[in-house]
Design an enzyme around this catalytic site. Structure first.
Site, mmCIF file in Angstrom:
data_model
loop_
_atom_site.group_PDB
_atom_site.id
_atom_site.type_symbol
_atom_site.label_atom_id
_atom_site.label_comp_id
_atom_site.label_asym_id
_atom_site.label_seq_id
_atom_site.Cartn_x
_atom_site.Cartn_y
_atom_site.Cartn_z
ATOM 1 N N ARG A 1 -10.397 0.451 8.250
ATOM 2 C CA ARG A 1 -9.865 -0.864 8.584
ATOM 3 C C ARG A 1 -10.864 -1.733 9.322
ATOM 4 O O ARG A 1 -10.546 -2.840 9.705
ATOM 5 C CB ARG A 1 -8.661 -0.646 9.488
ATOM 6 N N ARG B 1 11.841 -5.515 5.189
ATOM 7 C CA ARG B 1 11.470 -4.102 5.031
ATOM 8 C C ARG B 1 12.166 -3.200 6.043
ATOM 9 O O ARG B 1 12.165 -3.448 7.244
ATOM 10 C CB ARG B 1 9.966 -3.912 5.202
ATOM 11 N N ARG C 1 10.590 -1.551 11.631
ATOM 12 C CA ARG C 1 9.458 -1.278 12.519
ATOM 13 C C ARG C 1 9.362 -2.354 13.598
ATOM 14 O O ARG C 1 9.548 -3.530 13.318
ATOM 15 C CB ARG C 1 8.155 -1.245 11.711
ATOM 16 N N ARG D 1 -1.007 -9.141 13.019
ATOM 17 C CA ARG D 1 -1.562 -8.133 12.094
ATOM 18 C C ARG D 1 -2.315 -8.816 10.949
ATOM 19 O O ARG D 1 -3.368 -8.338 10.519
ATOM 20 C CB ARG D 1 -0.429 -7.249 11.529
ATOM 21 N N LYS E 1 0.838 -1.209 0.000
ATOM 22 C CA LYS E 1 0.000 0.000 0.000
ATOM 23 C C LYS E 1 0.868 1.252 0.000
ATOM 24 O O LYS E 1 0.667 2.168 -0.799
ATOM 25 C CB LYS E 1 -0.934 0.011 1.230
#
Ligand code: AP5
Ligand code: MG
Length: 218
Positions: free
Chosen positions: A92, A131, A164, A175, A17
């Site tokens: 969400r 990431r 993160r 998640r 996203k």
């Protein structure tokens, strides 16, 4: 002047996203509103909002609606009525979608398109494991396994990169579970509205971007 596109980028953690929002906002001149980036920005500043959000984010849960909705809607409604936007990570859950819908309708606006990036779970895990994000502008970067990250800088603004906390394996699994349970019901809601576009997101960044642009053109 033509009206800007009002777009939601929808998809599980690691779907791309943020990556696609960065490309689309430049190409289509849209304002990018990312709920996750906003919470991380507040966390970086140490505000009460950031500290409150952190406890939910780090364990992979949604931040409560009473904290989330007002701050995002304030950003959305501050955009001029002919201006376009990309919502990344919001709505969400059904309540967030409902409140967004009503708020836009009260101002004679609605969403033009909801782009669902469909990505397999194995690919999500692979992407999130590699990431790193920028400390300043929060752009996501992929770092290959074993690659030295010491001197890596953001390719957008040159600031340092970090991983993160919620990309730790346990938080990632949570998640994905939360996405499947609380967020996927929105797909039916937007399909009924006739605004849902499904994009196969397992391809390269460029390929996914082309698929989105083609879908938007039609
Ligand atoms: P948020 O920051 O929104 O995280 P997320 O939805 O889990 O999604 P990510 O940011 O992890 O993934 P992405 O889809 O943006 O992928 P990216 O482009 O980075 O939310 C974090 C937390 O904040 C939530 O868990 C919650 O606690 C809270 N929160 C946020 N919004 C909320 C809301 N509305 N209500 C309540 N709580 C909320 O890409 C991932 C990686 O893959 C990158 O390394 C990238 O380089 C790479 N990549 C991207 N595309 C490709 C591709 N096509 N091929 C190969 N690699 C790719
Ligand atoms: Mg993101």
């Amino acid at each position: 002047m033509t009206k800007g596109l009002r777009l939601v980028l929808f998809g599980p953690p690691g779907a791309g996203k943020g990556t696609q929002a960065q490309l689309l906002r430049e190409r289509l001149n849209l304002t990018h509103i990312s709920s996750g980036d906003l919470f991380r920005h507040h966390l970086g500043l140490g505000t009460p909002l950031g500290l409150r959000a952190k406890e939910y984010m780090n364990r992979g849960d949604l931040v409560p609606d009473e904290v989330t909705i007002d701050i995002i809607l304030e950003k959305v409604m501050s955009i001029p009525s002919d201006g376009g936007f990309i919502l990344d990570g919001f709505p969400r859950n059904p309540n967030q979608a409902d409140v967004l819908d009503k708020k836009l309708a009260a101002d004679s606006r609605d969403l033009d398109v909801v782009v669902h990036l469909k990505v397999s779970e194995s690919e999500l895990l692979n992407r999130l494991g590699g990431r790193y994000i920028c400390r300043d502008c929060q752009s996501p970067h992929s770092i290959g396994e074993g690659e030295d990250t010491t001197d890596k800088k953001c390719d957008q603004c040159g600031a340092g990169l970090y991983q993160r906390d919620d990309d730790a394996p346990a938080a990632v699994m949570k998640r994905i579970e939360v996405y499947n349970e609380e967020t996927t019901p929105l797909l039916g809601f937007y399909q009924q509205r006739g605004v849902l576009v499904e994009i196969p997101g397992d391809h390269s960044v460029d390929r996914v971007n082309k698929l989105i642009m083609t879908a938007l053109d039609s």
